[in-house]
Design a protein around this motif. Sequence first.
Motif, short mmCIF file in Angstrom:
data_model
loop_
_atom_site.label_atom_id
_atom_site.label_comp_id
_atom_site.label_asym_id
_atom_site.label_seq_id
_atom_site.Cartn_x
_atom_site.Cartn_y
_atom_site.Cartn_z
N SER A 190 -8.30 3.11 5.31
CA SER A 190 -7.84 4.48 5.47
C SER A 190 -6.73 4.57 6.51
O SER A 190 -5.74 5.29 6.33
CB SER A 190 -9.01 5.38 5.88
OG SER A 190 -8.58 6.71 6.08
N ILE A 191 -6.88 3.81 7.60
CA ILE A 191 -5.86 3.81 8.64
C ILE A 191 -4.53 3.27 8.10
O ILE A 191 -3.46 3.83 8.35
CB ILE A 191 -6.33 2.98 9.85
CG1 ILE A 191 -7.46 3.73 10.59
CG2 ILE A 191 -5.18 2.67 10.80
CD1 ILE A 191 -8.16 2.91 11.64
N ILE A 192 -4.61 2.19 7.34
CA ILE A 192 -3.39 1.61 6.77
C ILE A 192 -2.76 2.56 5.75
O ILE A 192 -1.53 2.73 5.71
CB ILE A 192 -3.69 0.24 6.13
CG1 ILE A 192 -4.16 -0.77 7.19
CG2 ILE A 192 -2.47 -0.29 5.40
CD1 ILE A 192 -3.12 -1.13 8.22
N ARG A 193 -3.58 3.19 4.94
CA ARG A 193 -3.06 4.14 3.94
C ARG A 193 -2.34 5.30 4.64
O ARG A 193 -1.24 5.69 4.24
CB ARG A 193 -4.22 4.67 3.09
CG ARG A 193 -3.87 5.81 2.14
CD ARG A 193 -2.98 5.39 1.00
NE ARG A 193 -3.61 4.43 0.11
CZ ARG A 193 -3.06 3.97 -1.01
NH1 ARG A 193 -1.86 4.39 -1.36
NH2 ARG A 193 -3.69 3.09 -1.76
N ASN A 194 -2.94 5.84 5.68
CA ASN A 194 -2.31 6.93 6.43
C ASN A 194 -1.02 6.47 7.11
O ASN A 194 -0.04 7.22 7.18
CB ASN A 194 -3.28 7.50 7.46
CG ASN A 194 -4.41 8.28 6.83
OD1 ASN A 194 -4.26 8.83 5.74
ND2 ASN A 194 -5.56 8.33 7.49
N ILE B 208 0.84 -1.18 0.00
CA ILE B 208 0.00 0.00 0.00
C ILE B 208 0.89 1.24 0.00
O ILE B 208 1.82 1.34 0.80
CB ILE B 208 -0.92 0.03 1.25
CG1 ILE B 208 -1.93 -1.11 1.17
CG2 ILE B 208 -1.64 1.37 1.37
CD1 ILE B 208 -2.91 -1.01 0.03
N GLY B 209 0.59 2.18 -0.89
CA GLY B 209 1.33 3.43 -0.89
C GLY B 209 1.57 3.97 -2.28
O GLY B 209 0.95 3.53 -3.25
N ALA B 210 2.48 4.91 -2.39
CA ALA B 210 2.79 5.58 -3.65
C ALA B 210 4.09 5.04 -4.22
O ALA B 210 5.14 5.14 -3.56
CB ALA B 210 2.91 7.09 -3.43
N PRO B 211 4.07 4.46 -5.42
CA PRO B 211 5.28 3.86 -5.99
C PRO B 211 6.46 4.83 -6.09
O PRO B 211 7.62 4.41 -6.04
CB PRO B 211 4.83 3.41 -7.38
CG PRO B 211 3.35 3.20 -7.25
CD PRO B 211 2.89 4.25 -6.27
N ALA B 212 6.19 6.14 -6.25
CA ALA B 212 7.28 7.10 -6.44
C ALA B 212 7.75 7.72 -5.12
O ALA B 212 8.62 8.59 -5.13
CB ALA B 212 6.85 8.20 -7.40
N GLY C 177 -7.18 0.71 -1.72
CA GLY C 177 -7.31 -0.55 -1.03
C GLY C 177 -8.70 -1.17 -1.19
O GLY C 177 -8.84 -2.38 -1.32
N SER C 178 -9.72 -0.34 -1.20
CA SER C 178 -11.08 -0.85 -1.34
C SER C 178 -11.30 -1.51 -2.69
O SER C 178 -12.08 -2.45 -2.83
CB SER C 178 -12.09 0.30 -1.15
OG SER C 178 -12.06 0.78 0.17
N MET C 179 -10.60 -1.02 -3.72
CA MET C 179 -10.73 -1.64 -5.05
C MET C 179 -10.10 -3.02 -5.09
O MET C 179 -10.39 -3.81 -5.98
CB MET C 179 -10.07 -0.75 -6.11
CG MET C 179 -10.84 0.52 -6.41
SD MET C 179 -10.01 1.51 -7.69
CE MET C 179 -11.11 2.94 -7.76
N GLY C 180 -9.25 -3.31 -4.11
CA GLY C 180 -8.66 -4.63 -4.02
C GLY C 180 -9.29 -5.49 -2.94
O GLY C 180 -8.68 -6.43 -2.45
N ALA C 181 -10.53 -5.18 -2.61
CA ALA C 181 -11.19 -5.88 -1.50
C ALA C 181 -12.43 -6.64 -1.94
O ALA C 181 -13.28 -6.98 -1.11
CB ALA C 181 -11.55 -4.90 -0.39
N SER D 293 0.78 12.70 -3.55
CA SER D 293 -0.07 13.34 -2.55
C SER D 293 -1.00 12.32 -1.92
O SER D 293 -1.64 11.53 -2.64
CB SER D 293 -0.91 14.46 -3.21
OG SER D 293 -1.80 15.04 -2.29
N GLY D 294 -1.07 12.33 -0.59
CA GLY D 294 -1.99 11.44 0.11
C GLY D 294 -1.70 9.97 -0.09
O GLY D 294 -2.59 9.13 0.03
N GLY D 295 -0.44 9.64 -0.38
CA GLY D 295 -0.07 8.24 -0.60
C GLY D 295 -0.31 7.75 -2.01
O GLY D 295 -0.24 6.54 -2.27
N PHE D 296 -0.55 8.66 -2.96
CA PHE D 296 -0.80 8.29 -4.35
C PHE D 296 0.08 9.12 -5.27
O PHE D 296 0.48 10.25 -4.95
CB PHE D 296 -2.26 8.54 -4.74
CG PHE D 296 -3.26 7.71 -4.00
CD1 PHE D 296 -3.57 6.42 -4.42
CD2 PHE D 296 -3.92 8.21 -2.88
CE1 PHE D 296 -4.50 5.66 -3.74
CE2 PHE D 296 -4.86 7.45 -2.20
CZ PHE D 296 -5.15 6.17 -2.63
N ASP D 297 0.35 8.58 -6.47
CA ASP D 297 0.96 9.35 -7.55
C ASP D 297 -0.16 9.80 -8.49
O ASP D 297 -0.92 8.97 -8.99
CB ASP D 297 1.96 8.49 -8.34
CG ASP D 297 3.16 8.09 -7.50
OD1 ASP D 297 3.50 8.84 -6.58
OD2 ASP D 297 3.76 7.03 -7.79
#
Length: 353
Positions: A176-180, A65-69, A135-139, A254-258
């Motif tokens: 959301s908790i894991i993403r943060n 989980i996170g931003a590849p860059a 994450g929700s899209m992978g759930a 931003s916010g864990g995304f590219d």
Amino acid sequence: MAGLILNERVVEAAVYGGAVLGGGGGGWIQDGLQMGRLALEVGTPQLITMDDVDDDDVIVTVALIGAPAAVDQYVKPVHYMRALELLSEKLDAKIRGIITNENGAGTTVNGWLQSALSGIPVLDAPSNGRAHPTGSMGAMNLSEDEGYVSIQAAAGGKGDRYMEIWTSGSLDKASSIIRNASIQAGGVLAVARNPVQAGYVKQNGAPGAIQQAIEVGTALLNHSGEKAVEAVTSRLGGRIITLGEVTDFHLETSGGFDVGKVTVNSHELTFWNEYMTLERSGERLATFPDLIMTFDVETGRPVVSAEVSKGQSIAVIAVPKANLKLGATMRNRKLLKQIEDIIGQSIIPYAIS
């Protein structure tokens, strides 16, 4: 493919095919190759099919989980296994299979190391047969089950950024908790999450998607340059949209995304980790979950969105969503609506048909 013993050739094909099906996201090729090869060194990972499990067997998803860059990301093999151990400690039932959350250069081989170390087989039924941002899209649409309690565990980070965390609650809250937490850890965490029965995976996941990645990767690796791109589009029933120089590229983490845009000739691609839209002079040519992917023209190798650079010569392909093995979330209006809010482009009218 039942009981397939994974080897070096399968690892390479899975990683390169996964990179294509990542659609601009799904991790880095070198990371995927390193992780797949390490799995072979430390044990014997095994890939099984839905025919090899009972419907009531407990299956868990593993992911990054996170931003590849993200420049401060730090996830090592020990973190993958630690996340699975943390989750296992919270479960009453024995884990019978591991699935990856998606296809991607790094994510197609999610779980192979854990399988080699734990003896738990990898089930060829990813949550989704292509990569996706949230994450929700992978759930597998567990977000739509109000009674489902998500259990998620994660590990990663270096030094004072190191983090081990587990959480339990609604899927959206837990994700959301894991993403943060991934942001606090430097950008990326290894995650194990969402125990479900195999019967649910069969109905809502993407059985056979790893095999599809292996087939695509095999086709690609048999060629180079434009021939490799042509081999991929032939295998997937897609087409090459354009070849040319990147005239504009913008990426913001931003916010864990590219999030960003790529311009090639008169074609504009938007991405939210993965490529979301492809347009030419305002005409929509492809829309997530259609597969939009970029390749280096000279080598024919896949180029993820965060790796694109201005002045680079790339090929852009598009594959209709009907030709992919997709999980149930790719038909979820609520989850797809999130994309519109991020990239400022219309998605629903094109994606839901």
